[in-house]
Motif scaffolding. Structure first.
Motif, PDB file in Angstrom:
ATOM      1  N   GLU A  77       0.823  -1.210   0.000  1.00  0.00           N
ATOM      2  CA  GLU A  77       0.000   0.000   0.000  1.00  0.00           C
ATOM      3  C   GLU A  77       0.857   1.261   0.000  1.00  0.00           C
ATOM      4  O   GLU A  77       0.584   2.218  -0.727  1.00  0.00           O
ATOM      5  CB  GLU A  77      -0.945   0.008   1.217  1.00  0.00           C
ATOM      6  CG  GLU A  77      -1.976  -1.090   1.216  1.00  0.00           C
ATOM      7  CD  GLU A  77      -1.441  -2.424   1.748  1.00  0.00           C
ATOM      8  OE1 GLU A  77      -0.355  -2.463   2.372  1.00  0.00           O
ATOM      9  OE2 GLU A  77      -2.118  -3.431   1.512  1.00  0.00           O
ATOM     10  N   ALA A  80       2.457   1.755  -3.410  1.00  0.00           N
ATOM     11  CA  ALA A  80       1.495   2.265  -4.383  1.00  0.00           C
ATOM     12  C   ALA A  80       1.216   3.751  -4.149  1.00  0.00           C
ATOM     13  O   ALA A  80       1.131   4.541  -5.106  1.00  0.00           O
ATOM     14  CB  ALA A  80       0.194   1.465  -4.320  1.00  0.00           C
ATOM     15  N   LEU A  81       1.081   4.145  -2.882  1.00  0.00           N
ATOM     16  CA  LEU A  81       0.829   5.546  -2.554  1.00  0.00           C
ATOM     17  C   LEU A  81       2.020   6.415  -2.966  1.00  0.00           C
ATOM     18  O   LEU A  81       1.848   7.503  -3.525  1.00  0.00           O
ATOM     19  CB  LEU A  81       0.554   5.699  -1.054  1.00  0.00           C
ATOM     20  CG  LEU A  81       0.289   7.094  -0.544  1.00  0.00           C
ATOM     21  CD1 LEU A  81      -0.941   7.708  -1.220  1.00  0.00           C
ATOM     22  CD2 LEU A  81       0.105   7.083   0.965  1.00  0.00           C
ATOM     23  N   ALA A  83       4.219   5.766  -5.353  1.00  0.00           N
ATOM     24  CA  ALA A  83       4.243   5.839  -6.814  1.00  0.00           C
ATOM     25  C   ALA A  83       3.188   6.821  -7.323  1.00  0.00           C
ATOM     26  O   ALA A  83       3.454   7.621  -8.236  1.00  0.00           O
ATOM     27  CB  ALA A  83       4.009   4.447  -7.402  1.00  0.00           C
ATOM     28  N   GLN A  84       2.009   6.784  -6.711  1.00  0.00           N
ATOM     29  CA  GLN A  84       0.935   7.694  -7.119  1.00  0.00           C
ATOM     30  C   GLN A  84       1.332   9.151  -6.876  1.00  0.00           C
ATOM     31  O   GLN A  84       1.144  10.012  -7.739  1.00  0.00           O
ATOM     32  CB  GLN A  84      -0.360   7.372  -6.367  1.00  0.00           C
ATOM     33  CG  GLN A  84      -1.521   8.284  -6.701  1.00  0.00           C
ATOM     34  CD  GLN A  84      -1.923   8.204  -8.175  1.00  0.00           C
ATOM     35  OE1 GLN A  84      -2.040   7.106  -8.710  1.00  0.00           O
ATOM     36  NE2 GLN A  84      -2.119   9.338  -8.813  1.00  0.00           N
ATOM     37  N   ARG A  85       1.892   9.417  -5.707  1.00  0.00           N
ATOM     38  CA  ARG A  85       2.300  10.789  -5.386  1.00  0.00           C
ATOM     39  C   ARG A  85       3.423  11.256  -6.300  1.00  0.00           C
ATOM     40  O   ARG A  85       3.472  12.417  -6.706  1.00  0.00           O
ATOM     41  CB  ARG A  85       2.705  10.893  -3.916  1.00  0.00           C
ATOM     42  CG  ARG A  85       1.503  10.813  -2.992  1.00  0.00           C
ATOM     43  CD  ARG A  85       1.895  10.913  -1.557  1.00  0.00           C
ATOM     44  NE  ARG A  85       0.705  10.996  -0.713  1.00  0.00           N
ATOM     45  CZ  ARG A  85       0.737  10.942   0.597  1.00  0.00           C
ATOM     46  NH1 ARG A  85       1.884  10.818   1.246  1.00  0.00           N
ATOM     47  NH2 ARG A  85      -0.385  11.025   1.287  1.00  0.00           N
ATOM     48  N   ASN A  87       3.911  10.197  -9.388  1.00  0.00           N
ATOM     49  CA  ASN A  87       3.260  10.433 -10.687  1.00  0.00           C
ATOM     50  C   ASN A  87       2.435  11.718 -10.683  1.00  0.00           C
ATOM     51  O   ASN A  87       2.224  12.323 -11.731  1.00  0.00           O
ATOM     52  CB  ASN A  87       2.387   9.245 -11.089  1.00  0.00           C
ATOM     53  CG  ASN A  87       3.225   8.030 -11.417  1.00  0.00           C
ATOM     54  OD1 ASN A  87       4.380   8.145 -11.816  1.00  0.00           O
ATOM     55  ND2 ASN A  87       2.655   6.852 -11.246  1.00  0.00           N
ATOM     56  N   ASP A  88       1.966  12.137  -9.499  1.00  0.00           N
ATOM     57  CA  ASP A  88       1.205  13.380  -9.379  1.00  0.00           C
ATOM     58  C   ASP A  88       2.111  14.609  -9.380  1.00  0.00           C
ATOM     59  O   ASP A  88       1.624  15.736  -9.336  1.00  0.00           O
ATOM     60  CB  ASP A  88       0.356  13.371  -8.106  1.00  0.00           C
ATOM     61  CG  ASP A  88      -0.811  12.404  -8.195  1.00  0.00           C
ATOM     62  OD1 ASP A  88      -1.156  11.959  -9.313  1.00  0.00           O
ATOM     63  OD2 ASP A  88      -1.377  12.085  -7.120  1.00  0.00           O
TER      64      ASP A  88
END
Length: 99
Positions: A77, A80-81, A83-85, A87-88
């Motif tokens: 988790e 993933a968080l 990687a998302q941040r 990518n943001d």
């Protein structure tokens, strides 16, 4: 005595919890960590080499406790968080503070 290794404890019986740091501190002070009785003068725990080794172990455990999660793998988790941040567009320095 300060408590160390707050994250690590051993349970004996139903309700008694003994922390390894507290045990080492008692031994280094020349006392039985269970009974609180002072060891005799000829006890190995009253030998300078043993006392130094116990204090070294205490220092190492304190350093490990201060390290916290540093160097540990992220959970799925958390990964993933992160990687998302990333990518943001969140800056790496900010990500380092958050994770």
């Amino acid at each position: 005595m300060p408590l160390i290794c707050g994250k690590i404890s051993y349970k004996f019986g139903l309700s008694e919890t003994i922390k390894p740091g507290r045990i080492l501190q008692a031994l280094a002070a020349g006392t039985d960590p269970i009974t609180g009785k002072v060891f005799s003068a000829d006890s190995p725990y009253n030998q300078p080499e043993i006392i130094r080794a116990l204090f070294f172990a205490i220092d190492q455990l304190e350093a490990l406790a201060k390290k916290g999660n540093q160097g540990l793998a992220w959970s799925v988790e958390e990964d993933a968080l992160l990687a998302q941040r990333f990518n943001d567009g969140i800056k790496i320095t900010q990500l380092a503070k958050l994770h």
